[in-house]
Design a protein around this motif. Structure first.
Motif, mmCIF file in Angstrom:
data_model
loop_
_atom_site.group_PDB
_atom_site.id
_atom_site.type_symbol
_atom_site.label_atom_id
_atom_site.label_comp_id
_atom_site.label_asym_id
_atom_site.label_seq_id
_atom_site.Cartn_x
_atom_site.Cartn_y
_atom_site.Cartn_z
ATOM 1 N N GLU A 1 -8.686 -7.119 -0.104
ATOM 2 C CA GLU A 1 -7.532 -6.437 0.472
ATOM 3 C C GLU A 1 -6.622 -7.432 1.170
ATOM 4 N N PHE A 2 -5.342 -7.094 1.201
ATOM 5 C CA PHE A 2 -4.353 -7.982 1.797
ATOM 6 C C PHE A 2 -3.039 -7.240 1.982
ATOM 7 N N LEU A 3 -2.167 -7.832 2.777
ATOM 8 C CA LEU A 3 -0.812 -7.334 2.972
ATOM 9 C C LEU A 3 0.166 -8.231 2.222
ATOM 10 N N ILE A 4 1.200 -7.646 1.662
ATOM 11 C CA ILE A 4 2.309 -8.420 1.083
ATOM 12 C C ILE A 4 3.546 -8.160 1.923
ATOM 13 N N HIS A 5 4.121 -9.219 2.476
ATOM 14 C CA HIS A 5 5.403 -9.090 3.167
ATOM 15 C C HIS A 5 6.482 -9.297 2.110
ATOM 16 N N LEU A 6 7.094 -8.211 1.680
ATOM 17 C CA LEU A 6 7.982 -8.236 0.524
ATOM 18 C C LEU A 6 9.189 -9.148 0.735
ATOM 19 N N GLU A 7 9.477 -9.956 -0.283
ATOM 20 C CA GLU A 7 10.700 -10.748 -0.281
ATOM 21 C C GLU A 7 11.866 -9.851 -0.702
ATOM 22 N N GLN A 8 13.030 -10.123 -0.167
ATOM 23 C CA GLN A 8 14.184 -9.257 -0.416
ATOM 24 C C GLN A 8 14.521 -9.171 -1.896
ATOM 25 N N GLU B 1 5.037 -12.954 0.525
ATOM 26 C CA GLU B 1 4.023 -13.712 1.269
ATOM 27 C C GLU B 1 2.799 -12.847 1.539
ATOM 28 N N LEU B 2 1.614 -13.427 1.325
ATOM 29 C CA LEU B 2 0.369 -12.701 1.559
ATOM 30 C C LEU B 2 -0.101 -12.901 2.996
ATOM 31 N N LYS B 3 -0.593 -11.830 3.592
ATOM 32 C CA LYS B 3 -1.122 -11.887 4.949
ATOM 33 C C LYS B 3 -2.404 -11.057 5.017
ATOM 34 N N GLY B 4 -3.200 -11.313 6.033
ATOM 35 C CA GLY B 4 -4.370 -10.493 6.304
ATOM 36 C C GLY B 4 -5.328 -10.394 5.138
#
Length: 544
Positions: free
Chosen positions: A241-248, A298-301
């Motif tokens: 599992e992970f978060l994606i901080h979406l690019e514009q 960008e991937l986070k967590g």
């Protein structure tokens, strides 16, 4: 006297009480966990998710119920862990949307919010399974709606919610055969019931509410339910599992992404808001999932857990660790791949925690691993510079004497274990293992995800990068060529041994061919090639 409405602060107290009641029952929920895999961490994941929501609430204070709900939902999404945690975050995401414009919470708005939470949770799960937390949440919401139709007392609506949830929970074994086979109710549903009981406790002024943990025999199992199942029954072994901080500029489509994920595994939950995407999947190829997600931002967590290993540890820990004779040493090491884990265990590591670059385990992950070992001394090998502090914090929280060997790479961790001797005193072991860190040079090959510049290197997206002790020293478009150029920087005249750990996306033949080329260039070297199974890094090199 009934309660007709709550303001934002009172609503916050209700949410916190739900989280607190779940915390008191983590182990009971963990002991029930057999679906979708018997890894025994549902209670932990739900608790961490709820705790993240409470932490977000503690940062601000609202008299407005809608803003309080929104803050709680944001915290849950950021901290959601595991299948149950992500579903829980979606229950409260729908809940918060229903209350977005509400200054106060009343009976009708509570029932409506619970219902919308159910809709959001079902939408988030690609293949909803009845007999799980989803069913319990759905039936609880129906109970709340029926109660709200005939009275305006929040207390009565909450009591009806819990009554319906408990009845639904008791029926989960009839809907999910694996629960009936083992003789338990659904763990996620049980966790949700504890949360709702906490809500009622807050409304009643913290009055004690009778606990209900129904099983088929109406008796609580003293042993974890996971003991009744086999590790081999787990089809997809890595909880990813992970978060994606979406690019514009990313062309992200949630429906398309959910469809793509289905070819990699099961237990898929994919949810998104305007900026963040939360992905949860059980898979055999966590690296493929991460690479896929990285296309959108960008991937986070990042969290990857080996569920077969978790289940095997549950089996090996029965009967209780307390009844076992303590060993002189217990070693906890962080590993970045299946093959690396086998190597570390072969050298004497008792507990391996999955993690590494971009998927760092938490202090709690390391602490729990150490607590599974019955030993007079605990030694941590973080094997990554970003995990050293978490290991130090875990060591400080143990009652047992605990020490951290500050290994910053996998090769350093392996070198430390080669210097370890079980029949040597702790002081000498710590000295020899620490000294071994400086006797090995570490290299890694990875891939650039965007254009950038590093010192004098112009790096383009898709380039292979050669890293020496964490610093990028070479880049190129071909994997073998980049690996050979990196090794030229690593290998010195006095070096004798090269170990090649190849990753999950590299074939054995490719690694052997690289070894042959290195042998021609450096005939003095003894070369060992091993499957590491690590994601992200096609090759990890150790030179001594």
């Amino acid at each position: 006297m009934g309660i007709r409405q709550l303001n934002g602060e009172q609503f916050k107290d209700m949410l916190k009480a739900g989280a607190a009641n779940l915390t008191r029952h983590i182990e009971k929920v963990n002991a029930l966990n057999v679906f979708p895999v018997p890894d025994g961490d549902t209670g932990t994941n739900m608790n961490l998710t709820m705790s993240s929501g409470v932490n977000e609430l503690s940062k601000q204070s609202f008299s407005h119920v809608g803003k309080t709900a929104q803050a709680f939902s944001k915290g849950l999404l950021m901290g959601a862990r595991g299948n149950s945690g992500v579903i829980l975050s979606q229950l409260f995401r729908g809940f918060s949307k229903a209350l977005a414009d509400a200054d106060e919470l009343n009976a009708v708005s509570l029932a409506t919010a619970l219902s919308q939470g159910v809709s959001a949770a079902y939408s988030a799960v690609i293949k909803p399974v009845e007999g799980t937390i989803l069913t319990v949440a759905k039936d609880a919401a129906l109970g709340a709606q029926k109660s709200a139709e005939i009275n305006d007392d929040l207390l009565e609506v909450m009591k009806a919610t819990i009554d319906s949830a408990e009845k639904s929970l008791a029926k989960t074994p009839d809907l999910l055969p694996i629960l009936k086979e083992v003789g338990v109710v659904d763990s996620g549903g049980q966790g949700l019931v504890y949360i709702y009981i906490g809500f009622l406790q807050a409304l009643q002024g913290n009055a004690v509410v009778e606990e209900l943990v129904p099983t088929i025999s109406n008796e609580l199992h003293l042993d974890p339910a996971q003991l009744h199942l086999k590790t081999d029954d787990i089809t997809f072994g890595y909880c990813t599992e992970f978060l994606i901080h979406l690019e514009q500029e990313s062309n992200f489509d949630l429906a398309v992404v959910r469809g793509q994920l289905q070819k990699w595994g099961d237990s898929i939950v994919a949810v998104a808001d305007d900026e963040l995407v939360k992905i949860h999947i059980h898979t055999e190829k966590p690296g493929d999932i991460l690479n896929f997600g990285q296309k959108f931002g960008e991937l986070k967590g990042i969290k990857i857990e080996n569920m077969r290993q978790q289940h095997a540890q549950i089996l090996s820990s029965a009967p209780t660790i307390a009844s076992q004779k303590k060993q002189p040493f217990g070693i906890v090491a962080v590993s970045a791949g299946e093959g690396i884990s086998r190597i570390l265990k072969g050298l004497g590591v008792q507990e391996v925690v999955s993690g590494g670059q971009s998927m760092n385990p938490s202090t709690e992950d390391l602490l729990k691993a150490a607590q599974r070992i019955s030993a007079e001394n605990i030694i941590f090998l973080p094997n990554n510079k970003n995990i050293v502090m978490a290991a130090e914090q875990a060591a400080s929280m143990l009652d047992t004497p605990a020490f951290v060997i500050p290994s910053r790479t996998i090769p350093q961790g392996i070198a430390a274990m080669l210097a370890y001797h079980a029949d040597t005193a702790i002081v000498q072991n710590l000295q020899h293992m620490t000294e071994a860190l400086s006797h090995v040079k570490s290299g890694q090959v990875t891939k650039a995800v965007r254009d950038s510049k590093w010192d004098e290197l112009d790096i383009h997206e898709g380039d292979f990068l050669g890293m020496l002790e964490g610093d990028i020293v070479v880049n190129g478009q071909g994997l073998p060529q980049t690996a050979l150029r990196l090794l030229a920087s690593l290998i010195g005249e006095d070096d004798e041994v090269l170990t090649i750990l190849f990753g999950q996306d590299v074939e054995k033949e490719q690694a052997d061919e690289l070894a042959n080329q290195v042998e021609e260039a450096y005939p003095q070297l003894e070369i060992d090639v091993h499957f590491g199974g690590q994601p992200i890094y096609p090759y990890i090199f150790s030179v001594e």
